[in-house]
Structures are given as structure tokens and as C-alpha cells.
Enzyme design. Structure first.
Site, PDB file in Angstrom:
ATOM      1  N   TYR A 163       0.832  -1.208   0.000  1.00 54.80           N
ATOM      2  CA  TYR A 163       0.000   0.000   0.000  1.00 54.80           C
ATOM      3  C   TYR A 163       0.860   1.248   0.000  1.00 54.80           C
ATOM      4  O   TYR A 163       1.943   1.265   0.586  1.00 54.80           O
ATOM      5  CB  TYR A 163      -0.832   0.096   1.276  1.00 54.80           C
ATOM      6  CG  TYR A 163      -1.891  -0.933   1.440  1.00 54.80           C
ATOM      7  CD1 TYR A 163      -3.094  -0.846   0.754  1.00 54.80           C
ATOM      8  CD2 TYR A 163      -1.711  -2.000   2.321  1.00 54.80           C
ATOM      9  CE1 TYR A 163      -4.091  -1.796   0.932  1.00 54.80           C
ATOM     10  CE2 TYR A 163      -2.687  -2.947   2.499  1.00 54.80           C
ATOM     11  CZ  TYR A 163      -3.885  -2.835   1.798  1.00 54.80           C
ATOM     12  OH  TYR A 163      -4.854  -3.784   1.985  1.00 54.80           O
ATOM     13  N   ASP A 201      -8.061  -3.133  11.929  1.00 56.87           N
ATOM     14  CA  ASP A 201      -9.477  -2.759  11.951  1.00 56.87           C
ATOM     15  C   ASP A 201     -10.311  -3.790  12.700  1.00 56.87           C
ATOM     16  O   ASP A 201     -11.238  -3.434  13.429  1.00 56.87           O
ATOM     17  CB  ASP A 201     -10.009  -2.613  10.515  1.00 56.87           C
ATOM     18  CG  ASP A 201      -9.706  -1.239   9.958  1.00 56.87           C
ATOM     19  OD1 ASP A 201     -10.199  -0.249  10.531  1.00 56.87           O
ATOM     20  OD2 ASP A 201      -8.967  -1.146   8.963  1.00 56.87           O
ATOM     21  N   LYS A 235       8.213   5.048  -6.373  1.00 61.13           N
ATOM     22  CA  LYS A 235       9.141   4.122  -5.721  1.00 61.13           C
ATOM     23  C   LYS A 235       8.613   2.683  -5.839  1.00 61.13           C
ATOM     24  O   LYS A 235       9.376   1.752  -6.125  1.00 61.13           O
ATOM     25  CB  LYS A 235       9.269   4.526  -4.244  1.00 61.13           C
ATOM     26  CG  LYS A 235      10.129   3.633  -3.412  1.00 61.13           C
ATOM     27  CD  LYS A 235      11.479   4.250  -3.234  1.00 61.13           C
ATOM     28  CE  LYS A 235      12.375   3.469  -2.319  1.00 61.13           C
ATOM     29  NZ  LYS A 235      13.642   4.193  -2.135  1.00 61.13           N
ATOM     30  N   ARG A 243      -7.365   1.006  -4.098  1.00 61.51           N
ATOM     31  CA  ARG A 243      -8.313   0.764  -3.004  1.00 61.51           C
ATOM     32  C   ARG A 243      -9.210   1.983  -2.830  1.00 61.51           C
ATOM     33  O   ARG A 243      -8.715   3.093  -2.581  1.00 61.51           O
ATOM     34  CB  ARG A 243      -7.567   0.465  -1.701  1.00 61.51           C
ATOM     35  CG  ARG A 243      -8.543   0.167  -0.560  1.00 61.51           C
ATOM     36  CD  ARG A 243      -7.870  -0.444   0.644  1.00 61.51           C
ATOM     37  NE  ARG A 243      -7.239   0.550   1.495  1.00 61.51           N
ATOM     38  CZ  ARG A 243      -6.783   0.291   2.726  1.00 61.51           C
ATOM     39  NH1 ARG A 243      -6.874  -0.933   3.230  1.00 61.51           N
ATOM     40  NH2 ARG A 243      -6.203   1.236   3.447  1.00 61.51           N
ATOM     41  N   HIS A 274       5.744  -0.978   3.477  1.00 61.59           N
ATOM     42  CA  HIS A 274       7.034  -0.290   3.316  1.00 61.59           C
ATOM     43  C   HIS A 274       7.924  -1.089   2.364  1.00 61.59           C
ATOM     44  O   HIS A 274       7.868  -2.329   2.380  1.00 61.59           O
ATOM     45  CB  HIS A 274       7.704  -0.158   4.698  1.00 61.59           C
ATOM     46  CG  HIS A 274       8.866   0.785   4.713  1.00 61.59           C
ATOM     47  ND1 HIS A 274      10.126   0.414   4.282  1.00 61.59           N
ATOM     48  CD2 HIS A 274       8.966   2.085   5.091  1.00 61.59           C
ATOM     49  CE1 HIS A 274      10.951   1.444   4.403  1.00 61.59           C
ATOM     50  NE2 HIS A 274      10.269   2.480   4.894  1.00 61.59           N
ATOM     51  N   GLU A 320     -12.705  -6.995   7.626  1.00 62.50           N
ATOM     52  CA  GLU A 320     -11.908  -6.483   8.745  1.00 62.50           C
ATOM     53  C   GLU A 320     -12.772  -5.949   9.872  1.00 62.50           C
ATOM     54  O   GLU A 320     -12.333  -5.119  10.667  1.00 62.50           O
ATOM     55  CB  GLU A 320     -10.925  -5.405   8.240  1.00 62.50           C
ATOM     56  CG  GLU A 320     -11.519  -4.455   7.218  1.00 62.50           C
ATOM     57  CD  GLU A 320     -10.478  -3.627   6.458  1.00 62.50           C
ATOM     58  OE1 GLU A 320      -9.337  -3.504   6.932  1.00 62.50           O
ATOM     59  OE2 GLU A 320     -10.823  -3.074   5.402  1.00 62.50           O
ATOM     60  N   ASP A 377      -0.488 -40.472   2.775  1.00 65.97           N
ATOM     61  CA  ASP A 377      -1.714 -40.914   2.102  1.00 65.97           C
ATOM     62  C   ASP A 377      -2.342 -39.714   1.406  1.00 65.97           C
ATOM     63  O   ASP A 377      -1.683 -38.685   1.260  1.00 65.97           O
ATOM     64  CB  ASP A 377      -2.662 -41.655   3.063  1.00 65.97           C
ATOM     65  CG  ASP A 377      -3.225 -40.763   4.147  1.00 65.97           C
ATOM     66  OD1 ASP A 377      -2.819 -39.571   4.213  1.00 65.97           O
ATOM     67  OD2 ASP A 377      -4.063 -41.223   4.933  1.00 65.97           O
TER      68      ASP A 377
HETATM   69  N1  COA Z   1       5.415   2.590  -0.831  1.00 66.40           N
HETATM   70  C1  COA Z   1       6.398   3.065  -1.612  1.00 66.40           C
HETATM   71  N2  COA Z   1       7.452   3.763  -1.143  1.00 66.40           N
HETATM   72  C2  COA Z   1       7.500   3.943   0.185  1.00 66.40           C
HETATM   73  C3  COA Z   1       6.506   3.458   1.054  1.00 66.40           C
HETATM   74  C4  COA Z   1       5.422   2.748   0.493  1.00 66.40           C
HETATM   75  N3  COA Z   1       4.447   2.279   1.266  1.00 66.40           N
HETATM   76  N4  COA Z   1       6.837   3.782   2.335  1.00 66.40           N
HETATM   77  C5  COA Z   1       8.004   4.451   2.252  1.00 66.40           C
HETATM   78  N5  COA Z   1       8.408   4.560   0.974  1.00 66.40           N
HETATM   79  C6  COA Z   1       9.619   5.196   0.464  1.00 66.40           C
HETATM   80  C7  COA Z   1       9.781   6.606   0.984  1.00 66.40           C
HETATM   81  O1  COA Z   1       9.147   7.519   0.120  1.00 66.40           O
HETATM   82  C8  COA Z   1      11.264   6.752   0.995  1.00 66.40           C
HETATM   83  O2  COA Z   1      11.695   6.960  -0.330  1.00 66.40           O
HETATM   84  P1  COA Z   1      12.775   8.098  -0.674  1.00 66.40           P
HETATM   85  O3  COA Z   1      13.987   7.726   0.130  1.00 66.40           O
HETATM   86  O4  COA Z   1      12.967   7.976  -2.136  1.00 66.40           O
HETATM   87  O5  COA Z   1      12.137   9.355  -0.231  1.00 66.40           O
HETATM   88  C9  COA Z   1      11.764   5.383   1.380  1.00 66.40           C
HETATM   89  O6  COA Z   1      10.731   4.488   0.994  1.00 66.40           O
HETATM   90  C10 COA Z   1      12.051   5.216   2.845  1.00 66.40           C
HETATM   91  O7  COA Z   1      10.908   5.580   3.581  1.00 66.40           O
HETATM   92  P2  COA Z   1      10.989   5.878   5.160  1.00 66.40           P
HETATM   93  O8  COA Z   1      11.619   7.190   5.387  1.00 66.40           O
HETATM   94  O9  COA Z   1      11.589   4.697   5.821  1.00 66.40           O
HETATM   95  O10 COA Z   1       9.470   5.895   5.564  1.00 66.40           O
HETATM   96  P3  COA Z   1       8.535   7.174   5.746  1.00 66.40           P
HETATM   97  O11 COA Z   1       8.767   7.720   7.128  1.00 66.40           O
HETATM   98  O12 COA Z   1       8.673   8.077   4.580  1.00 66.40           O
HETATM   99  O13 COA Z   1       7.091   6.531   5.715  1.00 66.40           O
HETATM  100  C11 COA Z   1       5.158   5.352   6.375  1.00 66.40           C
HETATM  101  C12 COA Z   1       6.639   5.652   6.700  1.00 66.40           C
HETATM  102  C13 COA Z   1       4.652   4.298   7.327  1.00 66.40           C
HETATM  103  C14 COA Z   1       4.354   6.621   6.521  1.00 66.40           C
HETATM  104  C15 COA Z   1       5.114   4.836   4.909  1.00 66.40           C
HETATM  105  O14 COA Z   1       5.877   3.662   4.852  1.00 66.40           O
HETATM  106  C16 COA Z   1       3.747   4.634   4.344  1.00 66.40           C
HETATM  107  O15 COA Z   1       3.110   5.582   3.915  1.00 66.40           O
HETATM  108  N6  COA Z   1       3.252   3.376   4.263  1.00 66.40           N
HETATM  109  C17 COA Z   1       1.991   3.064   3.666  1.00 66.40           C
HETATM  110  C18 COA Z   1       0.837   3.532   4.549  1.00 66.40           C
HETATM  111  C19 COA Z   1      -0.505   3.166   3.991  1.00 66.40           C
HETATM  112  O16 COA Z   1      -0.737   3.204   2.800  1.00 66.40           O
HETATM  113  N7  COA Z   1      -1.452   2.783   4.878  1.00 66.40           N
HETATM  114  C20 COA Z   1      -2.751   2.342   4.474  1.00 66.40           C
HETATM  115  C21 COA Z   1      -2.846   0.870   4.273  1.00 66.40           C
HETATM  116  S1  COA Z   1      -2.511  -0.095   5.716  1.00 66.40           S
HETATM  117 MG    MG Z   2      -8.217  -1.429   7.080  1.00 67.82          MG
END
Ligand code: COA
Ligand code: MG
Length: 294
Positions: A9, A156, A20, A66, A223, A129, A270
Site C-alpha cells: 500500500y 481494523d 518508488k 483501493r 514499506h 476487517e 496418504d
Molecule cells: N510505498 C512506496 N514507497 C514507500 C513506502 C510505500 N508504502 N513507504 C516508504 N516509501 C519510500 C519513501 O518515500 C522513501 O523513499 P525516498 O527515500 O525515495 O524518499 C523510502 O521508501 C524510505 O521511507 P521511510 O523514510 O523509511 O518511511 P517514511 O517515514 O517516509 O514513511 C510510512 C513511513 C509508514 C508513513 C510509509 O511507509 C507509508 O506511507 N506506508 C503506507 C501507509 C498506507 O498506505 N497505509 C494504508 C494501508 S494499511
Molecule cells: Mg483497514
């Protein structure tokens, strides 16, 4: 069916994260309009996703969007915007009834008809969920042939029943196993809970391997660090594939000799063990693992 060992996600309003994601070789990319997006960024998320879908090459990854839950008041606009990008897959969270699954599928079908796409070409995954969703799993799993997987949302669900989340996740055991069972009974994939501590790869590995042992086919992740660990956990190991091949081969030989049960390496084999070995080979094939025979 396409392997979905990891479903990553990212907030739909975050173009950088979408970009990314396309570089990671992850099975499924899920651009979120729901809980990963702030309430005041919902419109922006629709626009950023549309732009990204137009401009980016997602390579091997499935392109999922989503939408917000049915009843949120956002679902219709989200679905229209998502379908207009020609996605591979629509993901709908917090499903609680068969009727909701059918509502989405019918909307998708009208879109397919109007855009001259093949009926059934847009896939559907649903999140279960909530307590009510778990109670209605049977009707949800049977609701529509477009449905390919049920995604179990642990956070959730815990909120819905008032459970305290623990690292061992014993509070989710019943619901996780209920989801796996409903999916298996209907030839659906089951996609396991998110492991939110993205700086703990060992914890992720333990939880992902447990999910694979339970019968889940993949895991939700949040992540880039989590892609490899999750995809590995849901790919049968070389040893598991080799052993499964030996079970299938020795089973065939033993059937020819007129024996239903026989011993292999000091253990009884089996029919159920044969079926389990065939499942291992099926998973290995879906994951593109060589050496898995057809
Ligand atoms: N998808 C793609 N790339 C991601 C990512 C993800 N889910 N989460 C982090 N990255 C990227 C960042 O942009 C960063 O890239 P960069 O170095 O080129 O800028 C690198 O990975 C490292 O990220 P980091 O600094 O460790 O994390 P963050 O503090 O920026 O973000 C979260 C942490 C949790 C906010 C982030 O991982 C995130 O948004 N996750 C998804 C959340 C989500 O969609 N929740 C709903 C469904 S459960
Ligand atoms: Mg949920």
C-alpha cells in the site's frame, strides 16, 4: 490466478511513493484512497493516482486501487475515478455483506460494457476487517465470480471487537483462520495482516511465515523494506518443493502397487498429504519458482 505474495500500500496522494513502488518488483501495488489518505486529501488522491496510472510503467506489478468503504459517501466517486484509469484490480475495504460485493461488481461490469473491455477483465479483491464481516464470511466469499481474494485487516478487526493487538496476534487467530477457510472453500486467495513495525524485518519474517503455514497466499505490506521478506515467506522453499515432488512421485508409484498408504522417510503418506504436496507445487509455480513441475 496471479500470485499476490505481497500487496504494498501507499497513500494515493503520494506520487513519490507510487513511483518508488514501481521499482521494487512487488507482486501487487495498491494505491490507496482510504485510510492511508487524510480526509482533506481524498480529491487529491484521485487525481494523483489518475496521473500516475497514465504516466508510470508498473512493470511486473499488478496495479490495484483501493477505494473508500461502501457507505462512506466517497465510494461512488472513488470507483468511477479508479475505473477511468483502467486498473488491473479494484480493492474494496471493510466489506460486510454479499450485497456490497455484488454492488461493486455490477458497477465494474457496467464500466466494462461501456468501455468495450471484456467482462470480468477488472479483478476484485475485498477487505474483511470487522466483526460483521467475519460473521458473514461465507456469503461474502461466495458472492461473485469476479472476486479473487479476501484481505484480512487485523488492525481494523481488533478495533471492531475491542481486542488489544499483540505481537503474537493470538487475538486474531480465530478470524485469520476463518478467512483462510472461507477462501479455500471458494478457491480464493487469502491475504494476511499488515506488520506495522517496518523497522523489524525479523518480526515480519516470523509473522509472514506463520501466515504462510496457516494457508494464506500473501500478506499486506506498507514499506519497501518489507517486499523481499514477505515475497520469500510466501514462496515455498527449494526443500519444500523437492519434498513435495518426491511425495507426488512416490504416491503415484504406490498407487500403481495398489497401496493407499505407504511410508516415505519414516512418515506415513496418504491422500491428504498428496493434496498438500500438490498445493505446495501450485504455489511454487504461481510464484514463478523453477523446478516446480506441472
Ligand atoms: N510505498 C512506496 N514507497 C514507500 C513506502 C510505500 N508504502 N513507504 C516508504 N516509501 C519510500 C519513501 O518515500 C522513501 O523513499 P525516498 O527515500 O525515495 O524518499 C523510502 O521508501 C524510505 O521511507 P521511510 O523514510 O523509511 O518511511 P517514511 O517515514 O517516509 O514513511 C510510512 C513511513 C509508514 C508513513 C510509509 O511507509 C507509508 O506511507 N506506508 C503506507 C501507509 C498506507 O498506505 N497505509 C494504508 C494501508 S494499511
Ligand atoms: Mg483497514
Amino acid at each position: 490466478m496471479k500470485a499476490r505474495r505481497a500487496l504494498l500500500y501507499m497513500p494515493g496522494d503520494d506520487r513519490r511513493k507510487i513511483e518508488k513502488a514501481t521499482t521494487l518488483g512487488v507482486d501487487s501495488i495498491c494505491m490507496d484512497m482510504e485510510d492511508g489518505v487524510a480526509a482533506n486529501k481524498k480529491t487529491e488522491a484521485r487525481e494523483v493516482i489518475a496521473q500516475a496510472m497514465k504516466e508510470l510503467d508498473f512493470g511486473v506489478s499488478e496495479r490495484c486501487i483501493r477505494i473508500n468503504q461502501i457507505g462512506s459517501g466517497l465510494e461512488k466517486r472513488d470507483l468511477i475515478a479508479a475505473l477511468a484509469t483502467n486498473p488491473d484490480t479494484i480493492v474494496v475495504p471493510k466489506i460486510e455483506s454479499a450485497e456490497q460485493v455484488k454492488w461493486v461488481s455490477e458497477h465494474i461490469e457496467s464500466y466494462e460494457l461501456s468501455s468495450k473491455a471484456n467482462i470480468g477483465s477488472v479483478r476484485l479483491l475485498v477487505g474483511v476487517e470487522t466483526a460483521k464481516g467475519i460473521m458473514n464470511l461465507k456469503e461474502i466469499a461466495e458472492a461473485d465470480k469476479r472476486l479473487e481474494a479476501i484481505i484480512f485487516g487485523g488492525e481494523d478487526f481488533a478495533a471492531s471487537v475491542g481486542a488489544v493487538r499483540t505481537k503474537e496476534a493470538t487475538e486474531l487467530l480465530y478470524a485469520r483462520q476463518a478467512v483462510v477457510t472461507a477462501c479455500a472453500a471458494n478457491d480464493l486467495q487469502a491475504i494476511d495482516i499488515v506488520f506495522i513495525d517496518f523497522k523489524d524485518p525479523e518480526g515480519l519474517r516470523v509473522e509472514a511465515e506463520q501466515g504462510a503455514r496457516f494457508g494464506f497466499s500473501g500478506k499486506q505490506i506498507i514499506h519497501p523494506n518489507q517486499v523481499q521478506v514477505a515475497q520469500e515467506a510466501f514462496t515455498p522453499s527449494t526443500e519444500a518443493v523437492e519434498y513435495a515432488k518426491r511425495v507426488v512421485e512416490s504416491f503415484e508409484a504406490s498407487q500403481r502397487e495398489g497401496k493407499g498408504a505407504y511410508a516415505l522417510d519414516g512418515k506415513m503418506i496418504d491422500m491428504p498429504l498428496l493434496k498438500n504436496a500438490q498445493k505446495v507445487l501450485e504455489r511454487a509455480r504461481a510464484a514463478g519458482k523453477s523446478g516446480a513441475r506441472t
